[in-house]
Design a protein around this motif. Structure first.
Motif, short mmCIF file in Angstrom:
data_model
loop_
_atom_site.label_atom_id
_atom_site.label_comp_id
_atom_site.label_asym_id
_atom_site.label_seq_id
_atom_site.Cartn_x
_atom_site.Cartn_y
_atom_site.Cartn_z
N GLU A 152 -43.05 11.95 31.70
CA GLU A 152 -42.24 12.84 32.51
C GLU A 152 -41.78 13.99 31.62
OE1 GLU A 152 -39.53 11.89 35.42
OE2 GLU A 152 -41.43 11.51 36.46
N VAL A 153 -41.57 13.67 30.37
CA VAL A 153 -41.05 14.65 29.44
C VAL A 153 -42.16 15.01 28.47
CG1 VAL A 153 -39.02 15.20 28.05
CG2 VAL A 153 -38.98 13.21 29.55
N VAL A 154 -42.94 16.00 28.83
CA VAL A 154 -44.14 16.30 28.04
C VAL A 154 -43.79 16.96 26.71
CG1 VAL A 154 -46.41 17.41 28.09
CG2 VAL A 154 -45.40 16.55 30.19
N GLU A 155 -42.63 17.57 26.66
CA GLU A 155 -42.32 18.27 25.41
C GLU A 155 -41.98 17.32 24.26
OE1 GLU A 155 -38.39 18.39 27.69
OE2 GLU A 155 -40.52 18.49 28.14
N GLU A 156 -41.86 16.04 24.57
CA GLU A 156 -41.65 15.07 23.50
C GLU A 156 -42.76 15.16 22.47
OE1 GLU A 156 -39.33 13.44 22.68
OE2 GLU A 156 -38.09 13.18 24.46
N VAL A 157 -42.38 15.24 21.23
CA VAL A 157 -43.42 15.36 20.22
C VAL A 157 -43.70 14.01 19.56
CG1 VAL A 157 -44.11 16.55 18.12
CG2 VAL A 157 -42.83 17.76 19.87
N PHE A 158 -44.72 13.36 20.07
CA PHE A 158 -45.18 12.13 19.44
C PHE A 158 -46.37 12.47 18.55
CE2 PHE A 158 -43.71 10.32 23.62
CZ PHE A 158 -42.62 9.67 23.10
N ASP A 159 -46.54 11.71 17.51
CA ASP A 159 -47.75 11.94 16.73
C ASP A 159 -48.93 11.22 17.39
OD1 ASP A 159 -47.75 9.29 15.90
OD2 ASP A 159 -46.66 9.75 14.06
N PHE A 160 -50.09 11.47 16.85
CA PHE A 160 -51.30 11.01 17.50
C PHE A 160 -51.34 9.48 17.65
CE2 PHE A 160 -55.88 9.98 17.47
CZ PHE A 160 -56.23 10.66 18.62
N LYS A 161 -50.96 8.77 16.59
CA LYS A 161 -51.02 7.30 16.65
C LYS A 161 -50.04 6.74 17.67
CE LYS A 161 -52.77 5.54 12.36
NZ LYS A 161 -52.38 4.90 11.08
N THR A 162 -48.89 7.38 17.79
CA THR A 162 -47.91 6.95 18.78
C THR A 162 -48.48 7.15 20.19
OG1 THR A 162 -46.12 7.56 17.28
CG2 THR A 162 -45.53 7.24 19.58
N LEU A 163 -49.11 8.30 20.40
CA LEU A 163 -49.73 8.56 21.70
C LEU A 163 -50.78 7.51 22.02
CD1 LEU A 163 -50.26 12.41 21.82
CD2 LEU A 163 -48.87 11.02 23.36
N MET A 164 -51.58 7.19 21.03
CA MET A 164 -52.63 6.19 21.25
C MET A 164 -52.02 4.84 21.61
SD MET A 164 -55.37 7.78 21.04
CE MET A 164 -56.56 6.46 21.09
N ALA A 165 -50.95 4.50 20.92
CA ALA A 165 -50.28 3.22 21.20
C ALA A 165 -49.72 3.22 22.62
CB ALA A 165 -49.17 2.98 20.18
N LEU A 166 -49.13 4.33 23.03
CA LEU A 166 -48.58 4.42 24.37
C LEU A 166 -49.68 4.34 25.43
CD1 LEU A 166 -45.85 7.17 23.85
CD2 LEU A 166 -45.45 4.82 24.60
N TYR A 167 -50.79 5.00 25.16
CA TYR A 167 -51.89 4.94 26.14
C TYR A 167 -52.51 3.57 26.22
CZ TYR A 167 -51.67 9.63 27.75
OH TYR A 167 -51.23 10.76 28.37
N ALA A 168 -52.55 2.86 25.10
CA ALA A 168 -53.07 1.50 25.12
C ALA A 168 -52.17 0.63 26.02
CB ALA A 168 -53.14 0.93 23.72
N LEU A 169 -50.86 0.83 25.89
CA LEU A 169 -49.92 0.06 26.71
C LEU A 169 -50.01 0.46 28.18
CD1 LEU A 169 -46.99 0.11 24.15
CD2 LEU A 169 -48.14 -1.97 25.00
N LEU A 170 -50.30 1.71 28.41
CA LEU A 170 -50.53 2.18 29.78
C LEU A 170 -51.76 1.50 30.37
CD1 LEU A 170 -49.87 4.55 31.98
CD2 LEU A 170 -51.77 5.69 30.89
#
Ligand code: ADP
Ligand code: MG
Length: 261
Positions: free
Chosen positions: A28-46
């Protein structure tokens, strides 16, 4: 590392294409700055169906942020994301890892303390939960992302319940006794010492107390477990003494636990 919003959006688009993530509502909050590995972890959980939506940050600590999020079934969850990987973080945390028999295999120059720390909090929560200590129910862990039950304020959805530090206790004596019971159960049944117990790591929801922040918790066989236990106990006694509770002797509880275990 991703440094700006354009960057992050490009990466999110790429991951979505690669991983065929259709639901763009994850952030919902796209401006959050996650690094690449965090994004990958979140997408895996998704993709695993653990998380379906991330709402805003509800707490920002020194090394972690907590988000209010939701499961595909619409249940509220808390997502704790560990973000700091500094030398200082490493130095401070090693004390709670080395000597714990569960981490005997961790090699000297191991790289990823953030992943390990997150794993440690997850397995500590699982052990405490199983033993019946009231903690947020742990759901999943991926890399630096920990997913657990959301301990919410009954008055307002998406808002965390107050910490013991700021709570308006109806009955401090009772709260004190509940916490003593938690320390005891944690030690005798879960075989753990919290290690960072204080009024800052206890949430209060109505009459219910919930222990949080289990990264520091150690197995009772850790060589410093007794010292950590004593510190935890003294912190709790001191807090309730200040509230006027006739708490008695913290040393007594410490000796009682360490002599029976
Ligand atoms: N399961 C949870 N549900 C709701 N809020 C939480 C949950 N866990 C933590 N929080 C909130 O986030 C804050 C920081 O969490 P904590 O685990 O203590 O991390 P830190 O290491 O930053 O102290 C807590 O003080 C609390 O307000
Ligand atoms: Mg904390």
């Amino acid at each position: 590392m991703i440094h700006d919003v354009e960057d992050i959006e490009a990466k999110v688009t790429r991951i979505k294409e690669e991983k065929k993530v259709k639901d763009s509502q994850l952030f919902e909050v796209v401006e959050e700055v996650f690094d690449f590995k965090t994004l990958m972890a979140l997408y895996a959980l998704l993709n695993r169906g653990v998380i379906s939506r991330m709402y805003g940050v509800v707490a920002t600590g020194k090394e972690a942020r907590i988000y209010w999020a939701q499961t595909p079934e619409g249940e509220d969850i808390a997502v704790k994301i560990f973000l700091v990987q500094t030398a200082e973080f490493r130095r401070n945390r090693l004390m709670y890892i080395r000597g714990d028999p569960r981490f005997r295999k961790v090699k000297k120059g191991f790289r990823n303390i953030i992943d390990l720390w997150c794993t440690k909090e997850f397995i500590n929560l699982k052990r405490a939960y199983k033993a019946g200590v009231r903690v947020p129910r742990p759901y999943a862990k991926n890399y630096n992302v920990l997913v657990m039950e959301f301990i919410g304020d009954p008055e307002e959805r998406g808002k965390p319940a107050p910490l013991l530090k700021e709570a308006d206790l109806e009955n401090p004596e009772e709260a004190f006794n509940i916490l003593k019971g938690f320390i005891e159960k944690l030690y005798l049944d879960a075989g753990l010492v919290h290690g960072d117990l204080s009024e800052y790591n206890v949430m209060v929801r109505g009459n219910e107390l919930v222990l949080i922040d289990f990264g520091s918790a150690v197995d009772i066989r850790h060589p410093l477990a007794a010292d950590f236990l004593r510190r935890d106990i003294y912190n709790v006694y001191k807090f309730f003494q200040k509230l006027g509770v006739e708490a008695g002797s913290p040393e007594e509880l410490y000796l009682k636990l360490t002599s029976t275990a």
